[in-house]
Design an enzyme around this catalytic site. Structure first.
Site, PDB file in Angstrom:
ATOM      1  N   GLU A 297      47.594  34.620  25.690  1.00 40.74           N
ATOM      2  CA  GLU A 297      46.735  35.602  24.986  1.00 40.74           C
ATOM      3  C   GLU A 297      47.738  36.321  24.361  1.00 40.74           C
ATOM      4  O   GLU A 297      47.849  37.775  24.745  1.00 40.74           O
ATOM      5  CB  GLU A 297      45.681  36.345  26.252  1.00 40.74           C
ATOM      6  CG  GLU A 297      44.915  35.683  26.994  1.00 40.74           C
ATOM      7  CD  GLU A 297      44.148  36.461  27.831  1.00 40.74           C
ATOM      8  OE1 GLU A 297      44.218  37.649  27.989  1.00 40.74           O
ATOM      9  OE2 GLU A 297      43.338  36.080  28.616  1.00 40.74           O
TER      10      GLU A 297
ATOM     11  N   GLU B  52      40.827  29.805  31.369  1.00 41.27           N
ATOM     12  CA  GLU B  52      40.377  30.935  32.140  1.00 41.27           C
ATOM     13  C   GLU B  52      39.005  31.227  31.548  1.00 41.27           C
ATOM     14  O   GLU B  52      38.701  31.239  30.559  1.00 41.27           O
ATOM     15  CB  GLU B  52      41.233  32.303  31.931  1.00 41.27           C
ATOM     16  CG  GLU B  52      42.494  32.481  32.587  1.00 41.27           C
ATOM     17  CD  GLU B  52      43.019  34.111  32.279  1.00 41.27           C
ATOM     18  OE1 GLU B  52      42.399  34.963  31.925  1.00 41.27           O
ATOM     19  OE2 GLU B  52      44.325  33.885  32.088  1.00 41.27           O
TER      20      GLU B  52
HETATM   21  O1  IFM Z   1      43.648  38.966  34.797  1.00 38.20           O
HETATM   22  C1  IFM Z   1      43.653  38.610  33.163  1.00 38.20           C
HETATM   23  C2  IFM Z   1      44.430  37.620  32.882  1.00 38.20           C
HETATM   24  O2  IFM Z   1      45.976  38.028  33.349  1.00 38.20           O
HETATM   25  C3  IFM Z   1      44.484  37.248  31.484  1.00 38.20           C
HETATM   26  N1  IFM Z   1      43.309  37.096  30.965  1.00 38.20           N
HETATM   27  C4  IFM Z   1      42.255  38.155  31.520  1.00 38.20           C
HETATM   28  C5  IFM Z   1      42.124  38.367  33.146  1.00 38.20           C
HETATM   29  C6  IFM Z   1      41.210  39.022  33.436  1.00 38.20           C
HETATM   30  O3  IFM Z   1      41.161  40.396  33.115  1.00 38.20           O
END
Ligand code: IFM
Length: 455
Positions: free
Chosen positions: A166, A352
């Site tokens: 990210e 994710e």
């Molecule tokens: O916890 C975070 C993760 O580190 C990166 N993506 C989003 C998740 C939830 O906010």
């Protein structure tokens, strides 16, 4: 959904990140990071929470991997803390750090669980921040050197590498909103950080390729599904601006080798992009093996009459969750299809997706996170639909294995399938974990055999 819906070899996993779970921040030679510093800033993190102990995974990792076995996943995404390997960000190598991640990797491989290793999940060594952090071009070179050290130790066995997690958040949440480390609020610095993060990705890919790693190489972007609130041309233009910095500012350089045409005009009063040097975009767009997508948000955008050139408003959702965003599985399908349609035919992994809740144990000790179970069910189904529409989807990693340090939220909200009682460090499966376990068992998900370099 039937077992025929997902192809053989599909990776069913879950994900975590080093600073969010490991704790042990001063152990075995680990150096400090920007998050160790940021959490000590008054007001930066709710209740002053820190990752000093977190889930104590550094000591409990073996038991935590038993949870992966219990779930029945065949894949697991974790991140390496740069400052455990190079405590000063560069130079001196800390063997204990390499040993730790080698133990994790080997144990997963022995269990038939395929590791996907993120090389940077936001925890820049403090020593590099002192030299300018992501505002400094040299940080990209230091990242390449760090990746080379990791690749020399683990390149013969890690099946999948992600350079960055990210970069949008590292750049904009960390350098424009100031809500994440290093807590800077300056747009020119944020856009400079975008470029240097992408350049770090390039240096990381070069290092992995130069080390002849056996594994595949990719990057994970958090992509949002952005739409105009109406057909009004001002709303459409506002949505395009948001799409620029949330999505295209990263996708275009990576897969088209250039910044989007509207980037220079949008940032005209902010930066002239002088930080882009000859050869950068060729390196940034070097071929990858797969693409990772983190998905959390679909939102509608309307114009801001007070600032028609750069402004915008997010339309508040009708049913927001505790983080203010709505549950919109359709948006996952949209971003996956867009990546395949507009950018790359590469295999795509949902690295994710997840839901924040205020979970609690009921009087019987059960954690009834029915909303999270439904969230996962709906997002898996949306991913399945995208796959049937032509997206070469190869894996799905719900966030997260267990509750953990949620950045500026501290421990104030929870994303885990396992509840963590931070006072005792007990892990308790929530209803969503039991559902995921049954979902995987019904599909008889086979464990994956490791890839190894020829002796
Ligand atoms: O916890 C975070 C993760 O580190 C990166 N993506 C989003 C998740 C939830 O906010």
């Amino acid at each position: 959904m039937t077992e025929k819906d997902f192809p053989p070899g599909f990776r069913w996993g879950t994900a975590t990140a080093a600073y969010q779970i490991e704790g042990a921040v001063a152990e075995d030679g680990r150096g400090p990071t920007i998050w160790d510093d940021f959490v000590r800033r008054p007001g930066a993190v709710r209740r002053g929470d820190t990752g000093d102990i977190a889930c104590d995974h550094y000591h409990r990792w073996h038991d935590d991997f038993d949870l992966l076995d219990e779930l029945g996943v065949n894949a697991y995404r974790f991140s390496i803390a740069w400052s455990r390997i190079l405590p000063d960000g560069a130079g001196r190598i800390n063997g204990a750090g390499l040993d730790f991640y080698e133990r994790l990797t080997d144990d997963l491989l022995q269990r038939g669980i395929s590791p996907m290793v993120t090389l940077y999940h936001w925890d820049l060594p403090s020593a590099l921040q002192a030299r300018g952090g992501w505002a400094a071009r040299e940080t990209a070179d230091r990242f390449g050197e760090y990746v080379r050290v990791v690749a020399d130790r683990l390149g013969d066995r890690v099946p999948q590498w992600l350079t960055l997690n990210e970069p949008y958040c590292s750049a904009f949440v960390g350098h424009l909103d100031g809500l994440h480390a290093p807590g800077i609020r300056d747009e020119a610095t944020a856009v400079t950080a975008v470029h240097h993060l992408l350049l770090a990705h390039a240096r990381g890919v070069e290092a992995l390729r130069a080390a002849n790693v056996v594994g595949e190489v990719g990057i994970t972007l958090n992509l949002t599904s952005v739409r105009p609130a109406s057909a009004d041309s001002d709303d459409v233009a506002a949505a395009q601006r948001v799409d620029l910095f949330e999505n295209r500012l990263f996708l275009d350089p990576l897969f088209r080798g250039r910044y989007p045409d509207d980037a220079r005009s949008f940032y005209a009063g902010v930066t002239d992009f002088a930080f882009v040097r000859d050869g950068d975009l060729r390196a940034i767009s070097a071929p990858l093996d797969f693409m990772g997508v983190n998905y959390y948000e679909r939102h509608a955008v309307e114009a801001n009459p007070a600032d028609p050139v750069r402004g915008w408003h997010r339309v508040p959702p009708e049913s927001p969750t505790i983080t203010g965003i709505a549950v919109e599985p359709q948006g996952l399908r949209e971003v996956l299809e867009r990546v395949t349609r507009e950018y790359t035919p590469l295999p795509v992994y949902v690295t994710e997706t997840g839901l924040a809740l205020f979970d609690y144990a009921d009087p019987s000790g059960a954690i009834n996170d029915a909303e999270r179970e439904e969230y996962f069910r709906a997002h898996i189904d949306a991913a399945r639909q995208a796959m049937h529409a032509g997206v070469p989807l190869a894996g799905f990693y719900p966030w997260s294995l267990m509750d953990n340090f949620e950045w500026a939220w501290g421990y104030g909200c929870r994303y885990g399938m396992y509840y963590v009682d931070y006072a005792t460090q007990q892990r308790i499966p929530k209803r969503s974990a039991l559902w995921y376990r049954d979902f995987l068992a019904a599909r008889e998900v086979p464990r994956l055999t490791p890839v190894r370099a020829a002796e």
